[in-house]
Design an enzyme around this catalytic site. Sequence first.
Site, PDB file in Angstrom:
ATOM      1  N   LEU A  49       0.874  -1.257   0.095  1.00  8.48           N
ATOM      2  CA  LEU A  49      -0.141  -0.028  -0.024  1.00  8.48           C
ATOM      3  C   LEU A  49       0.769   1.262  -0.040  1.00  8.48           C
ATOM      4  O   LEU A  49       2.091   1.265   0.779  1.00  8.48           O
ATOM      5  CB  LEU A  49      -0.928   0.108   1.402  1.00  8.48           C
ATOM      6  CG  LEU A  49      -1.637  -1.486   1.582  1.00  8.48           C
ATOM      7  CD1 LEU A  49      -2.471  -0.812   2.719  1.00  8.48           C
ATOM      8  CD2 LEU A  49      -2.480  -1.749   0.304  1.00  8.48           C
ATOM      9  N   ASN A  52      -1.265   7.606   0.688  1.00  4.40           N
ATOM     10  CA  ASN A  52      -2.125   8.619   0.326  1.00  4.40           C
ATOM     11  C   ASN A  52      -3.778   8.451   0.679  1.00  4.40           C
ATOM     12  O   ASN A  52      -4.228   9.344   1.154  1.00  4.40           O
ATOM     13  CB  ASN A  52      -2.000   9.122  -1.438  1.00  4.40           C
ATOM     14  CG  ASN A  52      -2.282   8.321  -2.164  1.00  4.40           C
ATOM     15  OD1 ASN A  52      -2.473   7.108  -2.008  1.00  4.40           O
ATOM     16  ND2 ASN A  52      -2.573   8.741  -3.299  1.00  4.40           N
ATOM     17  N   ARG A  80      -9.513  -2.073  -0.579  1.00  2.00           N
ATOM     18  CA  ARG A  80      -9.337  -2.343  -2.091  1.00  2.00           C
ATOM     19  C   ARG A  80      -8.887  -3.537  -2.470  1.00  2.00           C
ATOM     20  O   ARG A  80      -9.031  -4.216  -3.577  1.00  2.00           O
ATOM     21  CB  ARG A  80      -8.718  -0.952  -2.684  1.00  2.00           C
ATOM     22  CG  ARG A  80      -9.317  -0.962  -4.171  1.00  2.00           C
ATOM     23  CD  ARG A  80      -8.614   0.243  -5.049  1.00  2.00           C
ATOM     24  NE  ARG A  80      -9.471   1.132  -5.570  1.00  2.00           N
ATOM     25  CZ  ARG A  80      -9.243   2.158  -5.961  1.00  2.00           C
ATOM     26  NH1 ARG A  80      -8.005   2.542  -6.064  1.00  2.00           N
ATOM     27  NH2 ARG A  80     -10.166   2.840  -6.941  1.00  2.00           N
ATOM     28  N   PRO A 107       1.364  -2.119   4.758  1.00  2.00           N
ATOM     29  CA  PRO A 107       1.288  -0.745   4.824  1.00  2.00           C
ATOM     30  C   PRO A 107       2.273   0.051   4.434  1.00  2.00           C
ATOM     31  O   PRO A 107       3.586  -0.437   4.672  1.00  2.00           O
ATOM     32  CB  PRO A 107       0.433  -0.327   6.238  1.00  2.00           C
ATOM     33  CG  PRO A 107       1.397  -1.445   6.928  1.00  2.00           C
ATOM     34  CD  PRO A 107       1.555  -2.645   6.381  1.00  2.00           C
ATOM     35  N   SER A 108       2.179   1.330   4.104  1.00  4.27           N
ATOM     36  CA  SER A 108       3.364   2.099   4.012  1.00  4.27           C
ATOM     37  C   SER A 108       3.850   2.386   5.109  1.00  4.27           C
ATOM     38  O   SER A 108       3.171   2.640   5.966  1.00  4.27           O
ATOM     39  CB  SER A 108       2.945   3.492   3.073  1.00  4.27           C
ATOM     40  OG  SER A 108       4.018   4.421   3.324  1.00  4.27           O
ATOM     41  N   GLU A 160      -1.261  -0.438  -9.770  1.00  2.47           N
ATOM     42  CA  GLU A 160      -1.971   0.988  -9.778  1.00  2.47           C
ATOM     43  C   GLU A 160      -0.848   1.903  -9.534  1.00  2.47           C
ATOM     44  O   GLU A 160      -0.301   2.066  -8.323  1.00  2.47           O
ATOM     45  CB  GLU A 160      -3.026   0.870  -8.716  1.00  2.47           C
ATOM     46  CG  GLU A 160      -4.048  -0.294  -8.596  1.00  2.47           C
ATOM     47  CD  GLU A 160      -4.957  -0.219  -9.801  1.00  2.47           C
ATOM     48  OE1 GLU A 160      -5.500   1.048 -10.190  1.00  2.47           O
ATOM     49  OE2 GLU A 160      -5.262  -1.007 -10.596  1.00  2.47           O
ATOM     50  N   CYS A 189      -3.531   9.751  -7.174  1.00  3.57           N
ATOM     51  CA  CYS A 189      -3.086   9.518  -8.318  1.00  3.57           C
ATOM     52  C   CYS A 189      -3.846   9.961  -9.640  1.00  3.57           C
ATOM     53  O   CYS A 189      -3.552  10.155 -10.566  1.00  3.57           O
ATOM     54  CB  CYS A 189      -2.994   8.050  -8.609  1.00  3.57           C
ATOM     55  SG  CYS A 189      -4.565   7.169  -8.080  1.00  3.57           S
ATOM     56  N   ASN A 190      -5.184  10.174  -9.207  1.00  4.42           N
ATOM     57  CA  ASN A 190      -6.049  10.622 -10.381  1.00  4.42           C
ATOM     58  C   ASN A 190      -6.275  12.057 -10.380  1.00  4.42           C
ATOM     59  O   ASN A 190      -7.310  12.543 -11.004  1.00  4.42           O
ATOM     60  CB  ASN A 190      -7.517   9.903 -10.286  1.00  4.42           C
ATOM     61  CG  ASN A 190      -8.306  10.032  -9.236  1.00  4.42           C
ATOM     62  OD1 ASN A 190      -7.932  10.901  -8.468  1.00  4.42           O
ATOM     63  ND2 ASN A 190      -9.399   9.202  -8.867  1.00  4.42           N
ATOM     64  N   GLU A 219     -13.209   8.411  -8.677  1.00  5.39           N
ATOM     65  CA  GLU A 219     -13.774   6.876  -9.257  1.00  5.39           C
ATOM     66  C   GLU A 219     -15.025   6.359  -8.289  1.00  5.39           C
ATOM     67  O   GLU A 219     -14.834   6.498  -7.140  1.00  5.39           O
ATOM     68  CB  GLU A 219     -12.753   6.084  -9.497  1.00  5.39           C
ATOM     69  CG  GLU A 219     -12.141   5.329  -8.263  1.00  5.39           C
ATOM     70  CD  GLU A 219     -10.872   5.981  -8.156  1.00  5.39           C
ATOM     71  OE1 GLU A 219     -10.580   7.279  -8.353  1.00  5.39           O
ATOM     72  OE2 GLU A 219      -9.906   5.548  -7.242  1.00  5.39           O
ATOM     73  N   HIS A 248     -10.939   0.868 -12.079  1.00 10.60           N
ATOM     74  CA  HIS A 248      -9.852   2.031 -11.901  1.00 10.60           C
ATOM     75  C   HIS A 248      -8.732   1.385 -12.623  1.00 10.60           C
ATOM     76  O   HIS A 248      -8.193   0.498 -11.966  1.00 10.60           O
ATOM     77  CB  HIS A 248      -9.715   2.411 -10.348  1.00 10.60           C
ATOM     78  CG  HIS A 248      -8.506   3.384 -10.108  1.00 10.60           C
ATOM     79  ND1 HIS A 248      -8.535   4.675 -10.723  1.00 10.60           N
ATOM     80  CD2 HIS A 248      -7.656   3.201  -9.255  1.00 10.60           C
ATOM     81  CE1 HIS A 248      -7.743   5.252 -10.355  1.00 10.60           C
ATOM     82  NE2 HIS A 248      -7.061   4.666  -9.590  1.00 10.60           N
TER      83      HIS A 248
HETATM   84  P1  NAD Z   1       5.784   4.461  -3.257  1.00  8.73           P
HETATM   85  O1  NAD Z   1       5.993   3.448  -4.426  1.00  8.73           O
HETATM   86  O2  NAD Z   1       7.100   5.368  -2.764  1.00  8.73           O
HETATM   87  O3  NAD Z   1       5.475   3.142  -1.988  1.00  8.73           O
HETATM   88  C1  NAD Z   1       4.484   2.296  -1.978  1.00  8.73           C
HETATM   89  C2  NAD Z   1       4.600   1.333  -1.111  1.00  8.73           C
HETATM   90  O4  NAD Z   1       5.852   0.394  -1.923  1.00  8.73           O
HETATM   91  C3  NAD Z   1       4.957   1.656   0.135  1.00  8.73           C
HETATM   92  O5  NAD Z   1       4.465   0.560   1.141  1.00  8.73           O
HETATM   93  C4  NAD Z   1       6.487   1.216   0.015  1.00  8.73           C
HETATM   94  O6  NAD Z   1       7.164   0.811   1.306  1.00  8.73           O
HETATM   95  C5  NAD Z   1       6.475   0.165  -0.932  1.00  8.73           C
HETATM   96  N1  NAD Z   1       7.689  -0.309  -1.612  1.00  8.73           N
HETATM   97  C6  NAD Z   1       8.706   0.611  -1.637  1.00  8.73           C
HETATM   98  N2  NAD Z   1      10.032   0.035  -2.382  1.00  8.73           N
HETATM   99  C7  NAD Z   1       9.393  -1.364  -2.666  1.00  8.73           C
HETATM  100  C8  NAD Z   1      10.163  -2.326  -3.274  1.00  8.73           C
HETATM  101  N3  NAD Z   1      11.419  -2.338  -3.752  1.00  8.73           N
HETATM  102  N4  NAD Z   1       9.473  -3.459  -3.122  1.00  8.73           N
HETATM  103  C9  NAD Z   1       8.417  -3.443  -2.726  1.00  8.73           C
HETATM  104  N5  NAD Z   1       7.792  -2.595  -2.191  1.00  8.73           N
HETATM  105  C10 NAD Z   1       8.100  -1.436  -2.071  1.00  8.73           C
HETATM  106  O7  NAD Z   1       4.602   5.311  -3.363  1.00  8.73           O
HETATM  107  P2  NAD Z   1       3.934   6.101  -2.410  1.00  8.73           P
HETATM  108  O8  NAD Z   1       4.980   7.265  -2.321  1.00  8.73           O
HETATM  109  O9  NAD Z   1       3.689   5.444  -1.216  1.00  8.73           O
HETATM  110  O10 NAD Z   1       2.612   6.634  -3.186  1.00  8.73           O
HETATM  111  C11 NAD Z   1       2.533   7.618  -4.129  1.00  8.73           C
HETATM  112  C12 NAD Z   1       2.485   7.035  -5.556  1.00  8.73           C
HETATM  113  O11 NAD Z   1       1.274   6.296  -5.573  1.00  8.73           O
HETATM  114  C13 NAD Z   1       2.324   8.139  -6.169  1.00  8.73           C
HETATM  115  O12 NAD Z   1       3.040   7.796  -7.494  1.00  8.73           O
HETATM  116  C14 NAD Z   1       0.769   7.898  -6.864  1.00  8.73           C
HETATM  117  O13 NAD Z   1       0.116   8.361  -8.163  1.00  8.73           O
HETATM  118  C15 NAD Z   1       0.592   6.342  -6.534  1.00  8.73           C
HETATM  119  N6  NAD Z   1      -0.623   5.935  -6.496  1.00  8.73           N
HETATM  120  C16 NAD Z   1      -1.635   5.413  -7.439  1.00  8.73           C
HETATM  121  C17 NAD Z   1      -2.908   4.967  -7.032  1.00  8.73           C
HETATM  122  C18 NAD Z   1      -3.603   4.214  -8.350  1.00  8.73           C
HETATM  123  O14 NAD Z   1      -4.593   3.833  -8.062  1.00  8.73           O
HETATM  124  N7  NAD Z   1      -3.198   4.249  -9.517  1.00  8.73           N
HETATM  125  C19 NAD Z   1      -3.368   5.290  -6.301  1.00  8.73           C
HETATM  126  C20 NAD Z   1      -2.691   5.935  -5.031  1.00  8.73           C
HETATM  127  C21 NAD Z   1      -1.340   6.273  -5.169  1.00  8.73           C
END
Ligand code: NAD
Length: 479
Positions: free
Chosen positions: A149, A152, A160, A176-177, A250, A284-285, A443, A449
């Site tokens: 996850l 945001n 989801r 989780p993040s 996503e 993201c959207n 959405e 999505h």
């Molecule tokens: P991020 O990619 O930095 O981190 C997301 C998750 O991935 C975190 O839990 C993180 O710990 C994990 N992660 C990081 N490196 C990893 C690795 N090497 N292997 C496995 N997991 C790893 O994203 P973020 O900063 O948390 O979120 C923002 C981004 O998410 C934006 O680009 C946004 O557009 C996108 N987003 C997309 C959607 C969608 O539905 N398309 C929805 C929400 C956010």
Amino acid sequence: MSEIPVYQNYINGEFQAESASYIDVTNPADGALLSRVPNASVADVERAISAAKAAQQGWAATPAIERAQYLHQIADKLRQNVDRLASIITQEQGKILPLATVEVNFTADYLDYMAGWARRIEGDIITSDRPGENIFLFRKPLGVVAGILPWNFPFFLIARKMAPALVTGNTIVIKPSEETPNNCFEFTRLLDEIGLPNGVFNVVCGTGQQVGEALTSSSKVDMISFTGSVATGSAIMASAAPNVTKLNLELGGKAPAIVLEDADLDLAVAAIKASRVINTGQVCNCAERIYVHASVADTFISKLSEAMKATRFGNPMTDKDLEMGPLINQASLDKVVHMVETAKREGAEVVTGGKVADLGSGFHYEPTVLTGCHSGMEIMKKEIFGPVLPVQIVDSLEEAVELANASEYGLTSSVYTQNLSMAMRAINLLDYGETYINRENFEAMQGFHAGTRKSGIGGADGKYGLYEYTRTHVAYIQS
Ligand code: NAD
């Protein structure tokens, strides 16, 4: 002073006694320490995956309608705790309380919605070429899902991923993040009270490099459902490649908003602003770039600037009646600053905002409108993820669509026009997963999505999102 909570991983139906190491979680509005959460070891992750694996067959054998009852029970628990959960989300993520409340209620509704599919998971019977034969297509669970996850919409993203996974008979390990894990542990505490069978739902918290990598490289994980950035999505693809693990990604967006000459400008301004200030532009959207027709550009830009300038922002736990809070962290604020400064150097003009807002503490950036933008600028190409709207003037729908499509992203798009045939033409031409006509980008759970190009692989929500968590097994039966 109340004690800082220390959360623990949830494996095989139990919160663990301790973790070898911990991560501090802070409030982006004032820097206060909120909690300590585990940075799980590889061994912890392996135990969570094994627990999910061991539980999966029994869970899949449980009638779908019984699986769905658990989701309804969790939804009820969330509704009983909505204010407390919303406050936890706001404290660690920085979104305003009304939005966090919407997130909790939407999450409960989403669990109920996905549970409603329990009696509707359907296969097919196909006519055979052979006499006396029937061909059956069964929908079956994949096995163990790893749900990774972002920060945001951290609470909604749990549902989801887990709701479609569980209702179709999979088990799940959620990561989780590390920026926003508290809400996930609070969700899990409530889930723990309903007596879900052990191992069906597990949580391991920690960094992407350690915990994420251990999940995505495991041969026991059957699907990785990830929401986050493109860079992480690519890294996950590489990590999953040796095991050829199924991916649902996503990723990011750079949503174009196209304002045509006959648009209702007040509606367009309100909807684009709503799409940009929601969650401080970290969606993201969200509308990320605007193409406005030259004949209405001056009026539109002046109305948009007024609206953005009037945005009420501050600390969501202490200030009342806000439209947005701080950005998630210093790195995000630095990125927004860098992108606006680069745009200025490349010739953009700041109409309103354009700088860090000094509120004493927190990662606040002023709501910003930039004009004089063009397709060569970084700010028209890269995801900003902050309250900044760059505007480019165009002479036709075709020009706008060409610029919109020339992007590495293809998640959402929006068009403002009162002419139905122009709207249909735009939908036909836009190479995007979603298009919103005359409304803000947000959405519906019964939609789908998904994005094209680097915005992802597969999608979420609705019937098609549910079926992402299944595989098809074909049986040829000769009578
Ligand atoms: P991020 O990619 O930095 O981190 C997301 C998750 O991935 C975190 O839990 C993180 O710990 C994990 N992660 C990081 N490196 C990893 C690795 N090497 N292997 C496995 N997991 C790893 O994203 P973020 O900063 O948390 O979120 C923002 C981004 O998410 C934006 O680009 C946004 O557009 C996108 N987003 C997309 C959607 C969608 O539905 N398309 C929805 C929400 C956010």
